[in-house]
Design a protein around this motif. Structure first.
Motif, mmCIF file in Angstrom:
data_model
loop_
_atom_site.group_PDB
_atom_site.id
_atom_site.type_symbol
_atom_site.label_atom_id
_atom_site.label_comp_id
_atom_site.label_asym_id
_atom_site.label_seq_id
_atom_site.Cartn_x
_atom_site.Cartn_y
_atom_site.Cartn_z
ATOM 1 N N UNK A 51 65.323 69.170 41.820
ATOM 2 C CA UNK A 51 64.212 68.505 41.137
ATOM 3 C C UNK A 51 63.074 69.480 40.845
ATOM 4 N N UNK A 52 63.036 70.585 41.578
ATOM 5 C CA UNK A 52 61.962 71.569 41.402
ATOM 6 C C UNK A 52 62.202 72.505 40.220
ATOM 7 N N UNK A 53 63.454 72.565 39.715
ATOM 8 C CA UNK A 53 63.710 73.526 38.644
ATOM 9 C C UNK A 53 64.585 73.006 37.518
ATOM 10 N N UNK A 54 65.200 71.853 37.663
ATOM 11 C CA UNK A 54 66.152 71.426 36.636
ATOM 12 C C UNK A 54 65.480 71.035 35.325
ATOM 13 N N UNK A 55 64.180 70.730 35.350
ATOM 14 C CA UNK A 55 63.475 70.344 34.130
ATOM 15 C C UNK A 55 62.978 71.538 33.328
ATOM 16 N N UNK A 56 63.183 72.738 33.857
ATOM 17 C CA UNK A 56 62.563 73.910 33.257
ATOM 18 C C UNK A 56 63.597 74.939 32.801
ATOM 19 N N UNK A 57 63.212 75.729 31.824
ATOM 20 C CA UNK A 57 64.082 76.770 31.311
ATOM 21 C C UNK A 57 64.308 77.829 32.385
ATOM 22 N N UNK A 64 61.128 79.326 34.925
ATOM 23 C CA UNK A 64 61.818 78.511 35.914
ATOM 24 C C UNK A 64 60.951 78.191 37.123
ATOM 25 N N UNK A 65 59.964 79.014 37.412
ATOM 26 C CA UNK A 65 59.128 78.850 38.602
ATOM 27 C C UNK A 65 57.881 78.009 38.342
ATOM 28 N N UNK A 66 57.914 77.180 37.326
ATOM 29 C CA UNK A 66 56.728 76.390 36.989
ATOM 30 C C UNK A 66 56.211 75.594 38.180
ATOM 31 N N UNK A 67 57.115 74.957 38.935
ATOM 32 C CA UNK A 67 56.687 74.118 40.050
ATOM 33 C C UNK A 67 56.004 74.933 41.137
ATOM 34 N N UNK A 68 56.414 76.185 41.304
ATOM 35 C CA UNK A 68 55.723 77.052 42.266
ATOM 36 C C UNK A 68 54.273 77.257 41.852
ATOM 37 N N UNK A 69 54.063 77.569 40.580
ATOM 38 C CA UNK A 69 52.698 77.774 40.092
ATOM 39 C C UNK A 69 51.897 76.462 40.117
ATOM 40 N N UNK A 110 56.012 78.202 27.625
ATOM 41 C CA UNK A 110 56.753 76.968 27.298
ATOM 42 C C UNK A 110 57.883 76.704 28.302
ATOM 43 N N UNK A 111 57.558 76.456 29.556
ATOM 44 C CA UNK A 111 58.584 76.372 30.598
ATOM 45 C C UNK A 111 59.493 75.145 30.515
ATOM 46 N N UNK A 112 59.024 74.060 29.926
ATOM 47 C CA UNK A 112 59.822 72.831 29.898
ATOM 48 C C UNK A 112 60.991 72.937 28.926
ATOM 49 N N UNK A 113 62.084 72.311 29.282
ATOM 50 C CA UNK A 113 63.235 72.249 28.385
ATOM 51 C C UNK A 113 62.955 71.313 27.216
ATOM 52 N N UNK A 114 62.278 70.219 27.495
ATOM 53 C CA UNK A 114 61.978 69.248 26.445
ATOM 54 C C UNK A 114 60.573 69.474 25.894
ATOM 55 N N UNK A 209 67.513 58.625 35.507
ATOM 56 C CA UNK A 209 67.398 60.023 35.879
ATOM 57 C C UNK A 209 65.928 60.350 36.095
ATOM 58 N N UNK A 210 65.622 61.116 37.129
ATOM 59 C CA UNK A 210 64.235 61.378 37.482
ATOM 60 C C UNK A 210 63.486 62.145 36.410
ATOM 61 N N UNK A 211 64.164 63.040 35.702
ATOM 62 C CA UNK A 211 63.455 63.784 34.673
ATOM 63 C C UNK A 211 63.944 63.477 33.273
ATOM 64 N N UNK A 212 65.107 62.817 33.182
ATOM 65 C CA UNK A 212 65.616 62.439 31.880
ATOM 66 C C UNK A 212 66.067 63.624 31.027
ATOM 67 N N UNK A 213 66.098 64.807 31.599
ATOM 68 C CA UNK A 213 66.388 65.989 30.808
ATOM 69 C C UNK A 213 67.877 66.208 30.592
ATOM 70 N N UNK A 214 68.697 65.528 31.362
ATOM 71 C CA UNK A 214 70.129 65.736 31.239
ATOM 72 C C UNK A 214 70.781 64.683 30.358
ATOM 73 N N UNK A 215 69.981 63.843 29.711
ATOM 74 C CA UNK A 215 70.564 62.747 28.941
ATOM 75 C C UNK A 215 71.434 63.261 27.791
ATOM 76 N N UNK A 216 70.951 64.282 27.094
ATOM 77 C CA UNK A 216 71.737 64.794 25.979
ATOM 78 C C UNK A 216 73.034 65.410 26.477
#
Length: 232
Positions: A51-57, A64-69, A110-114, A209-216
């Protein structure tokens, strides 16, 4: 927590370079007997923290380390509030700088996938930055001992309006997210030829899905499952 998350992101990037955590696909999607994607053994190492990295590129450490920052920002903010409570102007300056640093980071990396998630956060951060600027101006007025009641009233109104807009947008973003997920799942059901109970359950669970990023990705997987089910 910060140390653990930093170690995880460093390890993920090191593993990615060795094509272990996120290997390039060498063959078409392999499905198990239960129509599930075969998990990578190397991904299991950090499976509890996805959950800490799957939403990010994952193209770079900074992405990928957006959640750390994000967590680091919270800690720094708390430190500023706790240790500089006697220096409101210094607090306002540091918090304002931090806001613009985050906006710059989001706009450049632009760290987010979506794009939808990125736009949401940019809008929210812009509103927060606007509030911080107004607080900074108020702190300057206090430091210089200027009354300026009219200016203070205007700044206070801007802060109140920004707070209302922030809360309204939160509801708008939630509604938009729900609509996007429903439309995506509808397309999965519409385009697939599968009629099995298992397939419909997978499509329905995609809504939660918690982030909805895997729907596609799930849509592609479900269509593949549908074709296999039709052949059977």
């Amino acid at each position: 927590v910060l140390a653990r998350s930093l170690y995880m992101f460093i390890d993920l990037q090191r593993s990615r370079r060795h094509n272990r955590i996120f290997p390039e696909p060498q063959s078409p999607t392999i499905l198990s007997k239960n129509n599930d994607i075969q998990p990578s053994e190397t991904k299991k190492k950090w499976s509890q923290y996805t959950i800490l990295y799957r939403s990010f590129k994952n193209h770079s450490f900074l992405q990928q380390s957006f959640m750390f920052f994000f967590l680091l920002r919270i800690y720094v903010f708390d430190m500023i509030i706790g240790y500089f409570f006697a220096y409101p102007l210094a607090q306002a300056i540091m918090i304002t700088i931090m806001s613009f640093t985050v906006i710059t980071y989001l706009a450049v990396k632009r760290p987010y996938k979506r794009n939808f998630d990125l736009i949401k956060l940019l809008i929210n951060e812009s509103i927060i930055a606007l509030v911080n600027i107004n607080v900074l101006i108020l702190a300057i007025l206090d430091k210089t001992e200027q009354d300026s009641e009219h200016l203070r009233a205007i700044l206070g109104d801007i802060i109140i309006i920004a707070n209302v807009i922030f809360n309204v947008l939160a509801v708008v973003f939630i509604v938009a997210e729900v609509i996007i997920r429903i439309v995506t799942v509808y397309q999965i059901m519409k385009d697939s030829k599968a009629k099995g109970r298992s397939f419909w359950m997978k499509a329905f669970l995609s809504l939660f899905e918690q982030d909805g990023l895997e729907l596609k990705k799930k849509k592609t997987q479900h269509l593949e499952i549908g074709r296999l089910s039709s052949k059977d």
